[in-house]
Motif scaffolding. Structure first.
Motif, PDB file in Angstrom:
ATOM      1  N   ARG A   6       0.927  -1.240  -0.129  1.00  0.00           N
ATOM      2  CA  ARG A   6      -0.055   0.625   0.049  1.00  0.00           C
ATOM      3  C   ARG A   6       1.063   1.182  -0.038  1.00  0.00           C
ATOM      4  O   ARG A   6       0.848   2.603  -0.314  1.00  0.00           O
ATOM      5  CB  ARG A   6      -0.900   0.062   1.279  1.00  0.00           C
ATOM      6  CG  ARG A   6      -1.757   0.798   1.663  1.00  0.00           C
ATOM      7  CD  ARG A   6      -2.828   1.186   2.783  1.00  0.00           C
ATOM      8  NE  ARG A   6      -3.047   1.952   2.640  1.00  0.00           N
ATOM      9  CZ  ARG A   6      -3.339   2.896   3.899  1.00  0.00           C
ATOM     10  NH1 ARG A   6      -2.309   3.284   4.420  1.00  0.00           N
ATOM     11  NH2 ARG A   6      -4.101   4.270   3.855  1.00  0.00           N
ATOM     12  N   TRP A   7       1.512   1.199   1.212  1.00  0.00           N
ATOM     13  CA  TRP A   7       2.226   2.641   1.030  1.00  0.00           C
ATOM     14  C   TRP A   7       3.320   2.350  -0.281  1.00  0.00           C
ATOM     15  O   TRP A   7       4.032   3.671  -0.826  1.00  0.00           O
ATOM     16  CB  TRP A   7       3.603   2.213   2.037  1.00  0.00           C
ATOM     17  CG  TRP A   7       3.200   3.085   3.780  1.00  0.00           C
ATOM     18  CD1 TRP A   7       2.634   1.728   4.554  1.00  0.00           C
ATOM     19  CD2 TRP A   7       2.076   4.209   3.250  1.00  0.00           C
ATOM     20  NE1 TRP A   7       1.659   2.967   5.187  1.00  0.00           N
ATOM     21  CE2 TRP A   7       1.426   4.199   4.445  1.00  0.00           C
ATOM     22  CE3 TRP A   7       2.338   5.208   2.796  1.00  0.00           C
ATOM     23  CZ2 TRP A   7       0.809   4.853   5.351  1.00  0.00           C
ATOM     24  CZ3 TRP A   7       1.499   6.400   3.532  1.00  0.00           C
ATOM     25  CH2 TRP A   7       0.698   6.268   4.837  1.00  0.00           C
ATOM     26  N   LEU A   8       4.265   1.158  -0.630  1.00  0.00           N
ATOM     27  CA  LEU A   8       4.681   1.588  -2.360  1.00  0.00           C
ATOM     28  C   LEU A   8       4.350   1.787  -3.523  1.00  0.00           C
ATOM     29  O   LEU A   8       4.197   2.494  -3.855  1.00  0.00           O
ATOM     30  CB  LEU A   8       5.181   0.461  -2.447  1.00  0.00           C
ATOM     31  CG  LEU A   8       6.735  -0.694  -1.790  1.00  0.00           C
ATOM     32  CD1 LEU A   8       6.566  -1.475  -2.445  1.00  0.00           C
ATOM     33  CD2 LEU A   8       7.377   0.355  -2.329  1.00  0.00           C
ATOM     34  N   LEU A  14       3.783   5.641  -2.815  1.00  0.00           N
ATOM     35  CA  LEU A  14       4.750   5.955  -2.704  1.00  0.00           C
ATOM     36  C   LEU A  14       5.189   6.232  -4.699  1.00  0.00           C
ATOM     37  O   LEU A  14       5.616   7.541  -5.339  1.00  0.00           O
ATOM     38  CB  LEU A  14       6.137   5.297  -3.195  1.00  0.00           C
ATOM     39  CG  LEU A  14       7.771   6.004  -3.129  1.00  0.00           C
ATOM     40  CD1 LEU A  14       7.778   6.999  -2.436  1.00  0.00           C
ATOM     41  CD2 LEU A  14       8.636   4.885  -2.732  1.00  0.00           C
ATOM     42  N   TRP A  15       4.817   5.801  -5.753  1.00  0.00           N
ATOM     43  CA  TRP A  15       4.949   5.574  -6.723  1.00  0.00           C
ATOM     44  C   TRP A  15       3.538   5.839  -7.563  1.00  0.00           C
ATOM     45  O   TRP A  15       4.663   6.903  -8.639  1.00  0.00           O
ATOM     46  CB  TRP A  15       4.615   3.697  -7.495  1.00  0.00           C
ATOM     47  CG  TRP A  15       5.944   3.056  -7.595  1.00  0.00           C
ATOM     48  CD1 TRP A  15       6.058   2.129  -6.447  1.00  0.00           C
ATOM     49  CD2 TRP A  15       7.230   3.036  -7.749  1.00  0.00           C
ATOM     50  NE1 TRP A  15       6.922   1.782  -6.463  1.00  0.00           N
ATOM     51  CE2 TRP A  15       8.309   2.687  -7.377  1.00  0.00           C
ATOM     52  CE3 TRP A  15       7.733   4.303  -8.621  1.00  0.00           C
ATOM     53  CZ2 TRP A  15       9.512   2.802  -7.881  1.00  0.00           C
ATOM     54  CZ3 TRP A  15       9.113   4.178  -9.409  1.00  0.00           C
ATOM     55  CH2 TRP A  15      10.141   3.653  -8.703  1.00  0.00           C
ATOM     56  N   LEU A  16       2.807   6.461  -7.044  1.00  0.00           N
ATOM     57  CA  LEU A  16       1.234   7.339  -7.663  1.00  0.00           C
ATOM     58  C   LEU A  16       2.332   8.971  -7.215  1.00  0.00           C
ATOM     59  O   LEU A  16       2.224   9.183  -8.505  1.00  0.00           O
ATOM     60  CB  LEU A  16       0.436   7.061  -6.904  1.00  0.00           C
ATOM     61  CG  LEU A  16      -0.746   8.067  -6.997  1.00  0.00           C
ATOM     62  CD1 LEU A  16      -0.725   8.105  -8.981  1.00  0.00           C
ATOM     63  CD2 LEU A  16      -1.628   7.641  -6.351  1.00  0.00           C
ATOM     64  N   SER A  17       2.980   8.944  -6.291  1.00  0.00           N
ATOM     65  CA  SER A  17       2.983  10.590  -5.692  1.00  0.00           C
ATOM     66  C   SER A  17       4.185  11.221  -6.796  1.00  0.00           C
ATOM     67  O   SER A  17       4.679  11.971  -7.151  1.00  0.00           O
ATOM     68  CB  SER A  17       3.983  10.796  -4.249  1.00  0.00           C
ATOM     69  OG  SER A  17       2.168  10.446  -3.058  1.00  0.00           O
ATOM     70  N   LEU A  18       5.580   9.833  -6.752  1.00  0.00           N
ATOM     71  CA  LEU A  18       6.568   9.995  -8.388  1.00  0.00           C
ATOM     72  C   LEU A  18       6.113  10.174  -9.670  1.00  0.00           C
ATOM     73  O   LEU A  18       7.208  10.960 -10.124  1.00  0.00           O
ATOM     74  CB  LEU A  18       7.116   8.894  -7.556  1.00  0.00           C
ATOM     75  CG  LEU A  18       8.309   8.572  -6.135  1.00  0.00           C
ATOM     76  CD1 LEU A  18       9.079   7.997  -6.327  1.00  0.00           C
ATOM     77  CD2 LEU A  18       9.094  10.598  -5.808  1.00  0.00           C
TER      78      LEU A  18
END
Length: 73
Positions: free
Chosen positions: A24-26, A29-33
């Motif tokens: 979930r956190w990955l 993170l990837w969505l934000s990046l």
């Protein structure tokens, strides 16, 4: 209700396995990046073409969420 709108505030996450929480956190993170990369790539192009660097970020809200394509029907 807030957990349905903003999934980062989901109280049931504590019951998930460690792997599911990590995934979930990955995902966040990837969505934000990805959004940061999209913005950083489109800002200079929009600034050069229209004089407004925020043009591609504001445009979907101004013209609706669809692309304007009606389809072949």
């Amino acid at each position: 209700m807030l957990s349905y709108i903003i999934p980062i505030f989901d109280p049931t996450v504590e019951k998930w396995s460690a792997q599911a929480r990590f995934l979930r956190w990955l995902t966040f993170l990837w969505l934000s990046l990805g959004l940061i990369t999209l913005f950083s790539a489109s800002y200079p192009v929009a600034l050069a073409e229209t004089g407004n660097g925020w043009y591609y970020m504001i445009r979907p809200k101004a013209f609706g969420s669809g692309s304007g394509y009606k389809g072949s029907m």
